[in-house]
Design a protein around this motif. Sequence first.
Motif, short mmCIF file in Angstrom:
data_model
loop_
_atom_site.label_atom_id
_atom_site.label_comp_id
_atom_site.label_asym_id
_atom_site.label_seq_id
_atom_site.Cartn_x
_atom_site.Cartn_y
_atom_site.Cartn_z
N UNK A 118 -22.38 -2.90 21.92
CA UNK A 118 -21.00 -2.87 21.44
C UNK A 118 -20.24 -4.09 21.95
N UNK A 119 -19.00 -4.20 21.52
CA UNK A 119 -18.13 -5.29 21.97
C UNK A 119 -17.63 -4.99 23.39
N UNK A 120 -17.13 -6.01 24.10
CA UNK A 120 -16.56 -5.76 25.43
C UNK A 120 -15.43 -4.73 25.41
N UNK A 121 -14.62 -4.72 24.37
CA UNK A 121 -13.52 -3.77 24.29
C UNK A 121 -14.03 -2.35 24.12
N UNK A 122 -15.05 -2.18 23.28
CA UNK A 122 -15.63 -0.85 23.10
C UNK A 122 -16.32 -0.38 24.38
N UNK A 123 -16.98 -1.31 25.06
CA UNK A 123 -17.65 -0.96 26.32
C UNK A 123 -16.63 -0.49 27.36
N UNK A 124 -15.49 -1.20 27.47
CA UNK A 124 -14.47 -0.82 28.43
C UNK A 124 -13.86 0.54 28.09
N UNK A 125 -13.67 0.81 26.82
CA UNK A 125 -13.14 2.11 26.41
C UNK A 125 -14.11 3.23 26.80
N UNK A 126 -15.38 2.98 26.61
CA UNK A 126 -16.38 3.98 27.00
C UNK A 126 -16.39 4.18 28.51
N UNK A 127 -16.24 3.08 29.25
CA UNK A 127 -16.21 3.20 30.72
C UNK A 127 -15.00 3.99 31.18
N UNK A 128 -13.86 3.78 30.56
CA UNK A 128 -12.65 4.50 30.94
C UNK A 128 -12.80 5.99 30.67
N UNK A 129 -13.47 6.35 29.59
CA UNK A 129 -13.71 7.77 29.31
C UNK A 129 -14.59 8.39 30.39
N UNK A 130 -15.61 7.66 30.80
CA UNK A 130 -16.50 8.17 31.83
C UNK A 130 -15.82 8.19 33.20
N UNK A 131 -14.89 7.25 33.42
CA UNK A 131 -14.19 7.18 34.69
C UNK A 131 -13.39 8.46 34.96
N UNK A 132 -12.89 9.09 33.91
CA UNK A 132 -12.17 10.36 34.07
C UNK A 132 -13.08 11.39 34.72
N UNK A 133 -14.32 11.48 34.26
CA UNK A 133 -15.27 12.44 34.83
C UNK A 133 -15.69 12.04 36.24
N UNK A 134 -15.80 10.73 36.50
CA UNK A 134 -16.16 10.28 37.84
C UNK A 134 -15.08 10.68 38.85
N UNK A 135 -13.81 10.54 38.47
CA UNK A 135 -12.72 10.92 39.37
C UNK A 135 -12.70 12.42 39.58
N UNK A 136 -13.03 13.20 38.55
CA UNK A 136 -13.13 14.65 38.71
C UNK A 136 -14.22 14.99 39.73
N UNK A 137 -15.34 14.27 39.67
CA UNK A 137 -16.43 14.50 40.61
C UNK A 137 -16.01 14.14 42.03
N UNK A 138 -15.28 13.05 42.19
CA UNK A 138 -14.79 12.65 43.51
C UNK A 138 -13.87 13.71 44.10
N UNK A 139 -12.94 14.21 43.27
CA UNK A 139 -12.03 15.25 43.75
C UNK A 139 -12.78 16.52 44.09
N UNK A 140 -13.80 16.86 43.32
CA UNK A 140 -14.60 18.05 43.61
C UNK A 140 -15.37 17.88 44.91
#
Length: 243
Positions: free
Chosen positions: A7-29
């Motif tokens: 994908x493009x860099x912009x699409x890659x960053x959007x995908x990373x941001x979506x996954x980052x939400x779950x990563x932060x949930x894991x950190x808080x857990x």
Amino acid sequence: MKTPPIVSPEEWEAARQRLLVKEKELTRARDAMAAERRRMPWVAVEKEYRFVGPEGEVSLLDLFEGRRQLVVYRAFFEPGVFGWPDHACRGCSLVTADQVGHLAHLHARDTSLAFVSRASQPDIERLKARMGWSMPWYTMTDGFDADFGVAEWHGTNAFIRDGDRVFRTYFINARGDEALGSTWSYLDMTALGRQEEWEDSPEGYPQTKPYEWWNWHDEYGDADGSRAWLAKLAEVGDAGRSG
């Protein structure tokens, strides 16, 4: 091998941001789990366990090296273990021993780390020299492994002391051990945790501001106030049980 889409860099960053939400949930857990560990009841260690170290016979209390907390990993290095006598268990070596960070940072939080096995001290010292390991490593002489759930499988126990009284506070084994090794992972399994102000800990637990106690591993000492911190810990007394 079927690869993900390109994908493009912009699409890659959007995908990373979506996954980052779950990563932060894991950190808080993970933080919430550590907070529950700090509220676990303690169990008194009533038996007198004996080990052999480089200087001779020692007690479980001696393994604390004068500090308030102790983390003990049961490593399989002894006759009958695959790799003996040249190596410890491959899992213990890869998953745990090779991952241990510099112990000065644990010590700055008044916490010691020790490995225990049934191999003799000459065998242990030879292994440590070969593998480049420097953690304290003791020889078990009694039923410590059976009493603390590590007779037939590796595992990590956390202890705390109040004067000469020792209490077991937590236990991690199986795949839980693969996350251990860093300063934070060991502190998160202890009764006092990282001892930083942002943590959710029972009232009266020792805490300082994050970053302020952090230092280069060769710079801890009186100059940075770590001795004053140890004195503060000593004043806590039995706050872990009353909390």
